[in-house]
Scaffold this motif. Structure first.
Motif, short mmCIF file in Angstrom:
data_model
loop_
_atom_site.label_atom_id
_atom_site.label_comp_id
_atom_site.label_asym_id
_atom_site.label_seq_id
_atom_site.Cartn_x
_atom_site.Cartn_y
_atom_site.Cartn_z
N GLU A 60 30.65 46.73 33.15
CA GLU A 60 29.30 46.38 32.71
C GLU A 60 29.31 45.93 31.24
O GLU A 60 28.57 45.01 30.87
N THR A 61 30.11 46.61 30.41
CA THR A 61 30.23 46.16 29.01
C THR A 61 30.72 44.73 28.95
O THR A 61 30.22 43.91 28.17
N TYR A 62 31.71 44.41 29.77
CA TYR A 62 32.23 43.03 29.81
C TYR A 62 31.13 42.06 30.20
O TYR A 62 30.93 41.01 29.54
N VAL A 116 34.16 39.81 26.38
CA VAL A 116 35.55 40.26 26.45
C VAL A 116 35.92 41.15 25.27
O VAL A 116 36.51 42.22 25.44
N GLU A 117 35.59 40.73 24.06
CA GLU A 117 36.02 41.46 22.87
C GLU A 117 35.47 42.89 22.86
O GLU A 117 36.22 43.85 22.59
N ALA A 118 34.20 43.04 23.18
CA ALA A 118 33.60 44.39 23.20
C ALA A 118 34.24 45.24 24.29
O ALA A 118 34.53 46.43 24.07
N ALA A 139 48.83 35.16 22.53
CA ALA A 139 47.74 34.24 22.84
C ALA A 139 47.52 34.13 24.35
O ALA A 139 46.37 34.13 24.83
N ARG A 140 48.61 34.05 25.10
CA ARG A 140 48.47 33.96 26.57
C ARG A 140 47.83 35.21 27.14
O ARG A 140 46.91 35.14 27.96
N VAL A 141 48.34 36.38 26.73
CA VAL A 141 47.81 37.63 27.27
C VAL A 141 46.34 37.79 26.89
O VAL A 141 45.52 38.23 27.72
N GLU A 145 39.92 38.03 30.25
CA GLU A 145 38.69 37.80 31.00
C GLU A 145 38.93 37.90 32.50
O GLU A 145 38.12 38.51 33.22
N TYR A 146 40.01 37.30 32.99
CA TYR A 146 40.30 37.40 34.43
C TYR A 146 40.48 38.87 34.83
O TYR A 146 39.96 39.32 35.86
N TRP A 147 41.23 39.61 34.01
CA TRP A 147 41.48 41.01 34.34
C TRP A 147 40.18 41.81 34.38
O TRP A 147 39.94 42.59 35.31
#
Length: 281
Positions: free
Chosen positions: A146-148, A153-155, A188-190, A195-197
């Protein structure tokens, strides 16, 4: 550090990116969550004198491509991808190391394709559903999701690192300016995979229930590794729940959830020791 050899493998609906280095019996690495093959460069280098190390980018992450937009992560499908990689690289049985969500995939691989796996080291799998009362942990996963959705993403990633005792781990922070180019590219890739994860991978990996009826057979042999610095963290309780169900003892490994990065040499030695013990135990 020995150079890794990049390659791809076509499987139904996707083209898997993977890297190999070293010579010897095949050792397949299954990344966790948003990770990809690059995260294991130091670990692979440490093991390359004794094993042919193969690490790959799971569907939804980094350099693996899919014919359709990747949706909800399917643990069993990624396990089948891992089996296809083993088949394409000598046929196995292979030693397998999976960490975090990758350990869940490894448990699926061991149950679905036991003849492909010589031994599995499952490092800190998020086996929430095996806890005596999984609901509090599930509520935490849903709150993170829910936070996402609400804050981005950052939060959500900040919340995840803090809740799992990783907020002080430099390996998860922004790269230093003097970070080697390959490490900066991996970071950078990870980061782009977060977002997908969060959207599609976290909940399926956490709610996956291993096939305990199959895994208790002892073939392949399974080692459940728990970081010595993970004591008191939620992930320790999940690992302990798995070993209790399998009727085996946990195996301490160096570091915490990211021990394979923070102490690659010590972690490689522990992995090698675990695989040798499964052969002679």
């Amino acid at each position: 550090m020995p150079a890794s050899r990049p390659n791809t493998l076509a499987v139904p609906g996707a083209e898997l990116y993977y890297e190999t280095c070293g010579t010897g019996p095949l050792l397949l690495i299954i990344p966790g969550g948003p990770q990809d093959a690059g995260v294991f460069a130091e670990l692979a280098a440490e093991l390359s004198n004794q094993y042919k190390v193969l690490a790959f980018d799971p569907r939804g992450n980094s350099r693996t491509t899919t014919e359709a937009e990747p949706g909800t992560l399917d643990v069993d499908l990624v396990a089948d991808d891992a089996a296809a990689l083993i088949s394409a690289n000598g046929g196995g049985p292979a030693f397998v190391f999976g960490t975090s969500g990758g350990a869940q995939i490894g448990l699926s691989l061991a149950a679905r394709h036991p003849d492909s796996v010589a031994a599995l080291v499952a490092h800190e799998p998020p086996t929430i559903m095996l806890l005596p009362d999984p609901e509090p942990a599930l509520a935490g996963e849903r709150a993170l999701h829910e936070t996402y959705k609400r804050d981005g993403v950052e939060a959500a990633m900040g919340q995840f690192f803090a809740e799992n005792g990783l907020d002080g781990d430099d390996s998860e922070g922004p790269p230093d300016f003097d970070m080697p180019p390959e490490a900066a590219e991996t970071f950078a890739r990870v980061s782009a995979n977060f977002e997908y994860w969060l959207a599609h991978g976290m909940l399926p990996l956490s709610t996956y229930q291993p096939r305990l009826d199959v895994l208790r057979s002892g073939k392949p042999r399974i080692t459940v590794a728990i970081g010595e610095q993970s004591a008191g963290q939620p992930i320790e309780a999940m690992g302990q729940a798995l070993v209790a169900r399998l009727g085996i003892a946990p195996t301490p490994f160096p570091g915490d959830h990211m021990g394979f990065e923070t102490d690659a040499a010590g972690f490689a030695a522990a992995l090698d020791r675990a695989f040798k013990e499964t052969q002679h135990g």
